[in-house]
Design a protein around this motif. Structure first.
Motif, PDB file in Angstrom:
ATOM      1  N   GLU A 210     -12.504  11.670  -6.863  1.00  0.00           N
ATOM      2  CA  GLU A 210     -11.384  11.562  -7.495  1.00  0.00           C
ATOM      3  C   GLU A 210     -11.420  10.769  -8.828  1.00  0.00           C
ATOM      4  O   GLU A 210     -11.038  11.050  -9.852  1.00  0.00           O
ATOM      5  CB  GLU A 210     -10.014  11.052  -6.767  1.00  0.00           C
ATOM      6  CG  GLU A 210      -8.813  11.055  -7.381  1.00  0.00           C
ATOM      7  CD  GLU A 210      -7.519  10.832  -6.573  1.00  0.00           C
ATOM      8  OE1 GLU A 210      -7.627  10.807  -5.307  1.00  0.00           O
ATOM      9  OE2 GLU A 210      -6.609  10.084  -7.114  1.00  0.00           O
ATOM     10  N   ILE A 211     -11.961   9.527  -8.452  1.00  0.00           N
ATOM     11  CA  ILE A 211     -12.026   8.571  -9.623  1.00  0.00           C
ATOM     12  C   ILE A 211     -13.092   9.030 -10.564  1.00  0.00           C
ATOM     13  O   ILE A 211     -12.760   8.973 -11.853  1.00  0.00           O
ATOM     14  CB  ILE A 211     -12.419   7.070  -8.788  1.00  0.00           C
ATOM     15  CG1 ILE A 211     -11.078   6.480  -8.149  1.00  0.00           C
ATOM     16  CG2 ILE A 211     -12.618   6.226 -10.136  1.00  0.00           C
ATOM     17  CD1 ILE A 211     -11.476   5.534  -7.378  1.00  0.00           C
TER      18      ILE A 211
ATOM     19  N   TYR B  40       0.845  -1.268  -0.205  1.00  0.00           N
ATOM     20  CA  TYR B  40      -0.108   0.044  -0.046  1.00  0.00           C
ATOM     21  C   TYR B  40       0.749   1.316   0.002  1.00  0.00           C
ATOM     22  O   TYR B  40       1.486   1.817   1.080  1.00  0.00           O
ATOM     23  CB  TYR B  40      -1.189   0.049   1.149  1.00  0.00           C
ATOM     24  CG  TYR B  40      -1.722   1.118   1.202  1.00  0.00           C
ATOM     25  CD1 TYR B  40      -2.830   1.372   0.266  1.00  0.00           C
ATOM     26  CD2 TYR B  40      -1.477   2.258   2.083  1.00  0.00           C
ATOM     27  CE1 TYR B  40      -3.543   2.678   0.095  1.00  0.00           C
ATOM     28  CE2 TYR B  40      -2.125   3.498   2.068  1.00  0.00           C
ATOM     29  CZ  TYR B  40      -3.200   3.698   1.018  1.00  0.00           C
ATOM     30  OH  TYR B  40      -3.905   4.877   0.964  1.00  0.00           O
TER      31      TYR B  40
ATOM     32  N   THR C 221      -8.468  -2.898  -3.019  1.00  0.00           N
ATOM     33  CA  THR C 221      -7.990  -2.277  -2.167  1.00  0.00           C
ATOM     34  C   THR C 221      -8.214  -3.355  -0.875  1.00  0.00           C
ATOM     35  O   THR C 221      -8.687  -4.467  -1.018  1.00  0.00           O
ATOM     36  CB  THR C 221      -9.154  -1.404  -1.412  1.00  0.00           C
ATOM     37  OG1 THR C 221     -10.351  -1.907  -1.570  1.00  0.00           O
ATOM     38  CG2 THR C 221      -9.093  -0.035  -2.791  1.00  0.00           C
TER      39      THR C 221
ATOM     40  N   GLN D 137      -0.106   7.023  -4.152  1.00  0.00           N
ATOM     41  CA  GLN D 137      -0.796   6.589  -5.440  1.00  0.00           C
ATOM     42  C   GLN D 137      -2.264   7.585  -5.662  1.00  0.00           C
ATOM     43  O   GLN D 137      -2.692   7.546  -6.617  1.00  0.00           O
ATOM     44  CB  GLN D 137      -1.586   5.113  -5.295  1.00  0.00           C
ATOM     45  CG  GLN D 137      -0.524   4.185  -5.238  1.00  0.00           C
ATOM     46  CD  GLN D 137       0.214   4.023  -6.778  1.00  0.00           C
ATOM     47  OE1 GLN D 137      -0.316   4.016  -7.920  1.00  0.00           O
ATOM     48  NE2 GLN D 137       1.613   3.953  -6.777  1.00  0.00           N
ATOM     49  N   SER D 138      -2.577   8.142  -4.739  1.00  0.00           N
ATOM     50  CA  SER D 138      -3.722   8.865  -4.728  1.00  0.00           C
ATOM     51  C   SER D 138      -3.477  10.654  -4.670  1.00  0.00           C
ATOM     52  O   SER D 138      -3.025  10.906  -3.640  1.00  0.00           O
ATOM     53  CB  SER D 138      -4.909   8.463  -3.592  1.00  0.00           C
ATOM     54  OG  SER D 138      -5.660   9.535  -3.381  1.00  0.00           O
TER      55      SER D 138
ATOM     56  N   ASN E 203     -13.661   5.325  -1.149  1.00  0.00           N
ATOM     57  CA  ASN E 203     -13.379   6.374  -0.654  1.00  0.00           C
ATOM     58  C   ASN E 203     -12.539   7.404  -1.512  1.00  0.00           C
ATOM     59  O   ASN E 203     -12.636   8.535  -0.891  1.00  0.00           O
ATOM     60  CB  ASN E 203     -12.346   5.976   0.590  1.00  0.00           C
ATOM     61  CG  ASN E 203     -11.351   4.973   0.382  1.00  0.00           C
ATOM     62  OD1 ASN E 203     -11.794   4.010  -0.227  1.00  0.00           O
ATOM     63  ND2 ASN E 203     -10.248   5.193   0.591  1.00  0.00           N
TER      64      ASN E 203
ATOM     65  N   THR F 215      -8.946  -3.417 -11.522  1.00  0.00           N
ATOM     66  CA  THR F 215      -7.837  -2.482 -12.061  1.00  0.00           C
ATOM     67  C   THR F 215      -7.264  -1.988 -10.987  1.00  0.00           C
ATOM     68  O   THR F 215      -7.895  -1.522 -10.091  1.00  0.00           O
ATOM     69  CB  THR F 215      -8.192  -1.769 -13.278  1.00  0.00           C
ATOM     70  OG1 THR F 215      -9.268  -0.762 -12.459  1.00  0.00           O
ATOM     71  CG2 THR F 215      -8.975  -2.334 -14.230  1.00  0.00           C
ATOM     72  N   ASP F 216      -6.033  -1.513 -10.867  1.00  0.00           N
ATOM     73  CA  ASP F 216      -5.242  -0.924  -9.901  1.00  0.00           C
ATOM     74  C   ASP F 216      -4.002  -0.249 -10.209  1.00  0.00           C
ATOM     75  O   ASP F 216      -3.121  -0.864 -11.182  1.00  0.00           O
ATOM     76  CB  ASP F 216      -4.865  -1.962  -8.787  1.00  0.00           C
ATOM     77  CG  ASP F 216      -4.350  -0.999  -7.368  1.00  0.00           C
ATOM     78  OD1 ASP F 216      -5.532  -0.953  -6.596  1.00  0.00           O
ATOM     79  OD2 ASP F 216      -3.522  -0.519  -7.331  1.00  0.00           O
ATOM     80  N   THR F 217      -3.726   1.007  -9.845  1.00  0.00           N
ATOM     81  CA  THR F 217      -2.652   1.765 -10.519  1.00  0.00           C
ATOM     82  C   THR F 217      -1.270   1.323  -9.695  1.00  0.00           C
ATOM     83  O   THR F 217      -0.189   1.645 -10.187  1.00  0.00           O
ATOM     84  CB  THR F 217      -2.633   3.170 -10.107  1.00  0.00           C
ATOM     85  OG1 THR F 217      -3.162   3.524  -8.634  1.00  0.00           O
ATOM     86  CG2 THR F 217      -3.811   4.008 -11.158  1.00  0.00           C
ATOM     87  N   THR F 218      -1.327   0.369  -8.681  1.00  0.00           N
ATOM     88  CA  THR F 218      -0.087   0.118  -8.042  1.00  0.00           C
ATOM     89  C   THR F 218       0.682  -0.933  -8.720  1.00  0.00           C
ATOM     90  O   THR F 218      -0.003  -2.034  -8.971  1.00  0.00           O
ATOM     91  CB  THR F 218      -0.438  -0.229  -6.769  1.00  0.00           C
ATOM     92  OG1 THR F 218      -1.420   0.342  -6.163  1.00  0.00           O
ATOM     93  CG2 THR F 218       0.814  -0.490  -5.604  1.00  0.00           C
TER      94      THR F 218
ATOM     95  N   ALA G 171     -12.397   1.061  -4.300  1.00  0.00           N
ATOM     96  CA  ALA G 171     -11.761   2.321  -3.587  1.00  0.00           C
ATOM     97  C   ALA G 171     -12.800   3.443  -3.645  1.00  0.00           C
ATOM     98  O   ALA G 171     -12.652   4.587  -3.781  1.00  0.00           O
ATOM     99  CB  ALA G 171     -10.598   2.883  -4.546  1.00  0.00           C
TER     100      ALA G 171
ATOM    101  N   TYR H 129     -12.610  -1.703  -9.579  1.00  0.00           N
ATOM    102  CA  TYR H 129     -11.686  -0.344  -9.543  1.00  0.00           C
ATOM    103  C   TYR H 129     -11.195  -0.289  -8.115  1.00  0.00           C
ATOM    104  O   TYR H 129     -11.548   0.268  -7.340  1.00  0.00           O
ATOM    105  CB  TYR H 129     -12.584   1.103  -9.968  1.00  0.00           C
ATOM    106  CG  TYR H 129     -11.746   1.767 -10.676  1.00  0.00           C
ATOM    107  CD1 TYR H 129     -11.555   2.253 -11.927  1.00  0.00           C
ATOM    108  CD2 TYR H 129     -10.923   2.701  -9.831  1.00  0.00           C
ATOM    109  CE1 TYR H 129     -10.831   3.107 -12.532  1.00  0.00           C
ATOM    110  CE2 TYR H 129     -10.013   3.732 -10.376  1.00  0.00           C
ATOM    111  CZ  TYR H 129     -10.052   3.810 -11.693  1.00  0.00           C
ATOM    112  OH  TYR H 129      -9.352   4.903 -12.277  1.00  0.00           O
ATOM    113  N   GLY H 130      -9.837  -0.629  -8.167  1.00  0.00           N
ATOM    114  CA  GLY H 130      -8.942  -0.589  -6.743  1.00  0.00           C
ATOM    115  C   GLY H 130      -9.098  -1.684  -6.174  1.00  0.00           C
ATOM    116  O   GLY H 130      -9.957  -2.220  -5.628  1.00  0.00           O
TER     117      GLY H 130
ATOM    118  N   LYS I  34     -10.044  -3.110   1.836  1.00  0.00           N
ATOM    119  CA  LYS I  34     -11.191  -2.934   2.040  1.00  0.00           C
ATOM    120  C   LYS I  34     -12.235  -4.090   1.208  1.00  0.00           C
ATOM    121  O   LYS I  34     -12.995  -4.898   1.481  1.00  0.00           O
ATOM    122  CB  LYS I  34     -11.874  -1.629   1.754  1.00  0.00           C
ATOM    123  CG  LYS I  34     -11.536  -0.626   3.127  1.00  0.00           C
ATOM    124  CD  LYS I  34     -12.337   0.624   2.972  1.00  0.00           C
ATOM    125  CE  LYS I  34     -11.909   1.619   1.877  1.00  0.00           C
ATOM    126  NZ  LYS I  34     -10.426   2.137   2.010  1.00  0.00           N
TER     127      LYS I  34
END
Ligand code: TMP
Length: 405
Positions: free
Chosen positions: A365-366, A59, A302, A63-64, A361, A323-326, A359, A299-300, A304
């Protein structure tokens, strides 16, 4: 005095992504308890920290964009309000907050060595260790005057032994110093039915009511609380070694918590029923989309969503991939239900009809970033505060979909 509130049966570790789909992982029951004495809501039978925060921890808060902005603003406010001449951050991750402070007078603590190396390279003395009294004694040998600001974000709620944690803070806080930390808020979790705030890393979800008691029994006095919108509703807590006048906003939050019934077991029993309903609603809506041939992804990847997917029994039949940007998460499989994780470039394309907001939370932004997706007919699903579909109404052709634009 511990009462069991909810058990999420057989969850895998939330951040242990698999490199091979055939790998098996250990699962365990996640029991959430309420301490009638301190009013603290916690995970019982915690997993050992070294398994949760390993040397290849994935984590990365940087990234955000929301979090980058948030911590810049936070650092500026703390500079202005407290003028600290020395700073220590517990859980510095990739340096998102600490980089706004002078490396000559700022020290970092980060047990995940992959991240500790980053802040060390940025010039900050970084202790690659878990925060506890033993470490505070070690740090004191080099910094005998202590620190004017001890800060921690989304970290104190990870620490199982809070008495030891707060004793360590007391040990290193200068007499005029402030201890400032932020973590997800229990009342916001309850109001949003965001049961996925409960996962192995979150040893506690804090109410201000519980924190006041726990800090005080370790010689720290809470004097202010700032409500924050990040991470699904958080509180920034301010405490010092001497008792001072409590701010009005803190008194108001304590009153809200009492009015909401955070000190009563029955409030949590109601919450547990809503969680059960959320599970059924999410499973059903995904099944409906699936039966009608929609391509649904998430999307994300996480922590969670590990709770959500495993608790609700959502596998790659209902959600094709995440999908995840990390980069470190891409090419792997999500814990337990084993959904493939791919980069947004690879997986977030015109073939996607519906995306679950793992994601959630970062919804704002998304949705701003992916406005083209919505304009061309893409829909979102979220389970917070209740299961619903988000998007433009002209693209919704199913009478059973209740839409939030
Ligand atoms: P968190 O909810 O625990 O903060 O994790 C957020 C995850 O979502 C993290 O792995 C990065 C990922 N993410 C994206 O893939 N795209 C985004 O636009 C954002 C904001 C996060």
């Amino acid at each position: 005095m511990l009462k069991n509130l909810i058990t999420f049966k057989q969850l895998p570790l939330s951040n242990t992504l698999l490199t091979d789909k055939k790998e098996s992982v250990n699962c365990y029951d996640l029991n959430i308890s309420f301490d009638e004495n301190t009013k603290l809501v916690s995970v019982v039978d915690n997993v050992e920290p070294k398994f949760l925060f390993p040397d290849d921890y994935v984590y990365d808060s940087s990234q955000s964009k929301t979090m980058v902005k948030h911590f810049k603003k936070c650092a500026l406010k703390l500079h202005k309000r407290f003028h600290p001449s020395s700073v220590l951050e517990i859980g510095s991750n990739s340096g998102i907050f600490i980089k706004h402070f002078n490396p000559d007078t700022t020290v970092a603590v980060e047990p995940c060595s992959n991240f500790a190396e980053i802040t060390e390279e940025l010039g900050y003395k970084t202790y690659p260790k878990f925060w506890n009294t033993e470490l505070s004694n070690e740090i004191k040998e080099s910094f005998e005057n202590g620190f004017d600001l001890i800060s921690a974000s989304n970290c104190i709620c990870h620490i199982q032994d809070l008495d030891d944690c707060f004793t360590a803070v007391h040990n290193l806080l200068s007499d005029r110093g402030v201890f400032v930390f932020e973590d997800p808020s229990l009342i916001e979790t309850m109001k949003r039915n965001s049961y996925d705030q409960f996962y192995d890393e979150h040893a506690h979800i804090f109410s201000v009511t519980a924190l006041e008691k726990l800090l005080e029994r370790n010689g720290l006095f809470l004097f202010d609380v700032e409500p924050l919108s990040v991470h699904g509703g958080s509180n920034r807590i301010f405490a010092s070694k001497t008792e001072t006048e409590k701010t009005d906003r803190m008194k108001e939050i304590l009153k809200d918590e009492s009015d909401y019934g955070l000190d009563k077991l029955s409030t949590y029993e109601e919450f547990a029923k809503r969680v059960e309903k959320s599970k059924e609603d999410l499973f059903n809506i995904l099944k409906q989309f699936n039966e009608r041939g929609y391509k649904v992804i998430s999307y994300g990847a996480t922590s969670k969503s590990t709770t959500v997917f495993n608790y609700c029994g959502i596998d790659d039949y209902l959600i094709q991939y995440i999908t995840d940007t990390t980069e470190d998460k891409q090419g792997k499989y999500s814990p337990g239900v084993k959904l493939p994780v791919v980069s947004p470039e690879e997986g977030f394309d015109e073939t996607v009809d519906v995306a679950f907001l793992g994601a959630w939370n970062f919804e704002k932004e998304i949705r701003e970033k992916e406005s083209e997706y919505e304009k061309s007919g893409g829909l979102w699903i979220t389970h917070v505060p209740e299961v619903r579909v988000l998007g433009h109404k002209e693209f919704v052709h199913e009478p059973w979909v209740e839409l939030d634009e």
